[in-house]
Design a protein around this motif. Structure first.
Motif, PDB file in Angstrom:
ATOM      1  N   GLU A  17       0.833  -1.203   0.000  1.00  0.00           N
ATOM      2  CA  GLU A  17       0.000   0.000   0.000  1.00  0.00           C
ATOM      3  C   GLU A  17       0.868   1.253   0.000  1.00  0.00           C
ATOM      4  N   ALA A  18       1.909   1.258   0.812  1.00  0.00           N
ATOM      5  CA  ALA A  18       2.800   2.424   0.889  1.00  0.00           C
ATOM      6  C   ALA A  18       3.511   2.661  -0.440  1.00  0.00           C
ATOM      7  N   ILE A  19       3.955   1.581  -1.088  1.00  0.00           N
ATOM      8  CA  ILE A  19       4.622   1.709  -2.385  1.00  0.00           C
ATOM      9  C   ILE A  19       3.668   2.325  -3.405  1.00  0.00           C
ATOM     10  N   LEU A  20       2.444   1.830  -3.453  1.00  0.00           N
ATOM     11  CA  LEU A  20       1.473   2.357  -4.414  1.00  0.00           C
ATOM     12  C   LEU A  20       1.115   3.809  -4.095  1.00  0.00           C
ATOM     13  N   LEU A  21       0.935   4.125  -2.817  1.00  0.00           N
ATOM     14  CA  LEU A  21       0.642   5.518  -2.453  1.00  0.00           C
ATOM     15  C   LEU A  21       1.782   6.430  -2.888  1.00  0.00           C
ATOM     16  N   ARG A  22       3.013   5.981  -2.690  1.00  0.00           N
ATOM     17  CA  ARG A  22       4.172   6.802  -3.067  1.00  0.00           C
ATOM     18  C   ARG A  22       4.195   7.064  -4.575  1.00  0.00           C
ATOM     19  N   LEU A  23       3.955   6.014  -5.356  1.00  0.00           N
ATOM     20  CA  LEU A  23       3.957   6.178  -6.815  1.00  0.00           C
ATOM     21  C   LEU A  23       2.819   7.084  -7.282  1.00  0.00           C
ATOM     22  N   ILE A  24       1.647   6.905  -6.719  1.00  0.00           N
ATOM     23  CA  ILE A  24       0.490   7.714  -7.118  1.00  0.00           C
ATOM     24  C   ILE A  24       0.674   9.154  -6.639  1.00  0.00           C
ATOM     25  N   ASN A  25       1.386   9.340  -5.540  1.00  0.00           N
ATOM     26  CA  ASN A  25       1.652  10.694  -5.051  1.00  0.00           C
ATOM     27  C   ASN A  25       2.535  11.467  -6.032  1.00  0.00           C
ATOM     28  N   GLU A  26       3.400  10.774  -6.763  1.00  0.00           N
ATOM     29  CA  GLU A  26       4.258  11.441  -7.750  1.00  0.00           C
ATOM     30  C   GLU A  26       3.420  12.073  -8.854  1.00  0.00           C
ATOM     31  N   HIS A  27       2.449  11.336  -9.338  1.00  0.00           N
ATOM     32  CA  HIS A  27       1.457  11.838 -10.287  1.00  0.00           C
ATOM     33  C   HIS A  27       0.400  10.763 -10.480  1.00  0.00           C
ATOM     34  N   ASP A  28      -0.776  11.162 -10.970  1.00  0.00           N
ATOM     35  CA  ASP A  28      -1.850  10.200 -11.210  1.00  0.00           C
ATOM     36  C   ASP A  28      -1.346   9.127 -12.159  1.00  0.00           C
ATOM     37  N   ARG A  29      -1.700   7.888 -11.865  1.00  0.00           N
ATOM     38  CA  ARG A  29      -1.224   6.762 -12.676  1.00  0.00           C
ATOM     39  C   ARG A  29      -2.362   5.779 -12.908  1.00  0.00           C
ATOM     40  N   TYR A  30      -2.233   5.011 -13.989  1.00  0.00           N
ATOM     41  CA  TYR A  30      -3.185   3.939 -14.253  1.00  0.00           C
ATOM     42  C   TYR A  30      -2.532   2.615 -13.868  1.00  0.00           C
ATOM     43  N   SER A  36       4.242  -1.549 -14.265  1.00  0.00           N
ATOM     44  CA  SER A  36       5.482  -1.363 -15.022  1.00  0.00           C
ATOM     45  C   SER A  36       6.520  -0.567 -14.232  1.00  0.00           C
ATOM     46  N   GLU A  37       6.072   0.456 -13.531  1.00  0.00           N
ATOM     47  CA  GLU A  37       6.987   1.305 -12.766  1.00  0.00           C
ATOM     48  C   GLU A  37       7.654   0.519 -11.637  1.00  0.00           C
ATOM     49  N   ILE A  38       6.887  -0.299 -10.947  1.00  0.00           N
ATOM     50  CA  ILE A  38       7.451  -1.127  -9.870  1.00  0.00           C
ATOM     51  C   ILE A  38       8.479  -2.091 -10.447  1.00  0.00           C
ATOM     52  N   SER A  39       8.133  -2.724 -11.528  1.00  0.00           N
ATOM     53  CA  SER A  39       9.049  -3.668 -12.170  1.00  0.00           C
ATOM     54  C   SER A  39      10.332  -2.968 -12.613  1.00  0.00           C
ATOM     55  N   MET A  40      10.197  -1.807 -13.232  1.00  0.00           N
ATOM     56  CA  MET A  40      11.361  -1.077 -13.735  1.00  0.00           C
ATOM     57  C   MET A  40      12.262  -0.597 -12.595  1.00  0.00           C
ATOM     58  N   ARG A  41      11.662   0.033 -11.575  1.00  0.00           N
ATOM     59  CA  ARG A  41      12.463   0.594 -10.480  1.00  0.00           C
ATOM     60  C   ARG A  41      13.196  -0.478  -9.686  1.00  0.00           C
ATOM     61  N   THR A  42      12.630  -1.672  -9.639  1.00  0.00           N
ATOM     62  CA  THR A  42      13.265  -2.755  -8.882  1.00  0.00           C
ATOM     63  C   THR A  42      14.094  -3.660  -9.777  1.00  0.00           C
ATOM     64  N   GLU A  43      14.277  -3.260 -11.034  1.00  0.00           N
ATOM     65  CA  GLU A  43      15.012  -4.060 -12.018  1.00  0.00           C
ATOM     66  C   GLU A  43      14.457  -5.478 -12.094  1.00  0.00           C
ATOM     67  N   GLN A  44      13.141  -5.569 -12.136  1.00  0.00           N
ATOM     68  CA  GLN A  44      12.370  -6.805 -12.240  1.00  0.00           C
ATOM     69  C   GLN A  44      12.545  -7.738 -11.042  1.00  0.00           C
ATOM     70  N   LYS A  45      13.026  -7.218  -9.922  1.00  0.00           N
ATOM     71  CA  LYS A  45      13.190  -8.044  -8.723  1.00  0.00           C
ATOM     72  C   LYS A  45      11.889  -8.163  -7.942  1.00  0.00           C
ATOM     73  N   LEU A  46      10.997  -7.212  -8.141  1.00  0.00           N
ATOM     74  CA  LEU A  46       9.688  -7.273  -7.499  1.00  0.00           C
ATOM     75  C   LEU A  46       8.639  -7.268  -8.601  1.00  0.00           C
ATOM     76  N   GLU A  47       8.054  -8.410  -8.806  1.00  0.00           N
ATOM     77  CA  GLU A  47       7.002  -8.559  -9.815  1.00  0.00           C
ATOM     78  C   GLU A  47       5.697  -8.816  -9.069  1.00  0.00           C
ATOM     79  N   ILE A  48       4.723  -7.996  -9.295  1.00  0.00           N
ATOM     80  CA  ILE A  48       3.439  -8.111  -8.622  1.00  0.00           C
ATOM     81  C   ILE A  48       2.421  -8.675  -9.588  1.00  0.00           C
ATOM     82  N   LYS A  49       1.635  -9.604  -9.113  1.00  0.00           N
ATOM     83  CA  LYS A  49       0.570 -10.152  -9.947  1.00  0.00           C
ATOM     84  C   LYS A  49      -0.487  -9.075 -10.151  1.00  0.00           C
ATOM     85  N   GLU A  50      -1.049  -9.072 -11.338  1.00  0.00           N
ATOM     86  CA  GLU A  50      -2.057  -8.068 -11.679  1.00  0.00           C
ATOM     87  C   GLU A  50      -3.224  -8.095 -10.699  1.00  0.00           C
TER      88      GLU A  50
END
Length: 120
Positions: A17-30, A36-50
């Motif tokens: 929840e905190a990770i998503l809040l932080r990303l959405i706080n940067e700007h509105d996101r879909y 994609s942003e989580i995957s990219m920032r973690t260099e694919q080390k954190l993959e979240i199921k849809e």
């Protein structure tokens, strides 16, 4: 231990929840952008199921920490964008402060100290 260590989704729902809040706080996101942003920032080390991603987003909406709205049409369908609310910003600030304190405590035990390396 694997040489190519990967983060397994051992994150608590509170951390997600905190990770998503932080990303959405940067700007509105879909949704896919968040994924994609989580995957990219973690260099694919954190993959979240849809399904997990959307379950957490729904939970954040029910808690009124984020809101959503229909955005632009892409590939024939409208994207749902997520926006952080004032309550969400308050919770995010608290979570970030708590995380900093938790890191300090954990580092007291796990951070390598000069004495540790000299004794080895």
């Amino acid at each position: 231990m694997k040489d190519d260590w990967e983060v397994v989704a051992v994150l608590s729902s509170r951390h997600m929840e905190a990770i998503l809040l932080r990303l959405i706080n940067e700007h509105d996101r879909y949704g896919y952008e968040l994924f994609s942003e989580i995957s990219m920032r973690t260099e694919q080390k954190l993959e979240i199921k849809e399904a997990t991603l959307y379950a957490v987003l729904q939970r954040l909406q029910k808690q009124e920490l984020i809101s959503s709205y229909q955005g632009e049409v892409s590939n024939g369908s409208k994207r749902r964008y997520y926006h952080i609310t004032t309550n969400g910003k308050t919770v995010l600030a608290r979570e970030m402060a708590e995380w900093q304190e938790m890191k300090k405590i954990i580092n007291l035990f796990l951070e390598e100290k000069q004495n540790d390396t000299e004794q080895s």
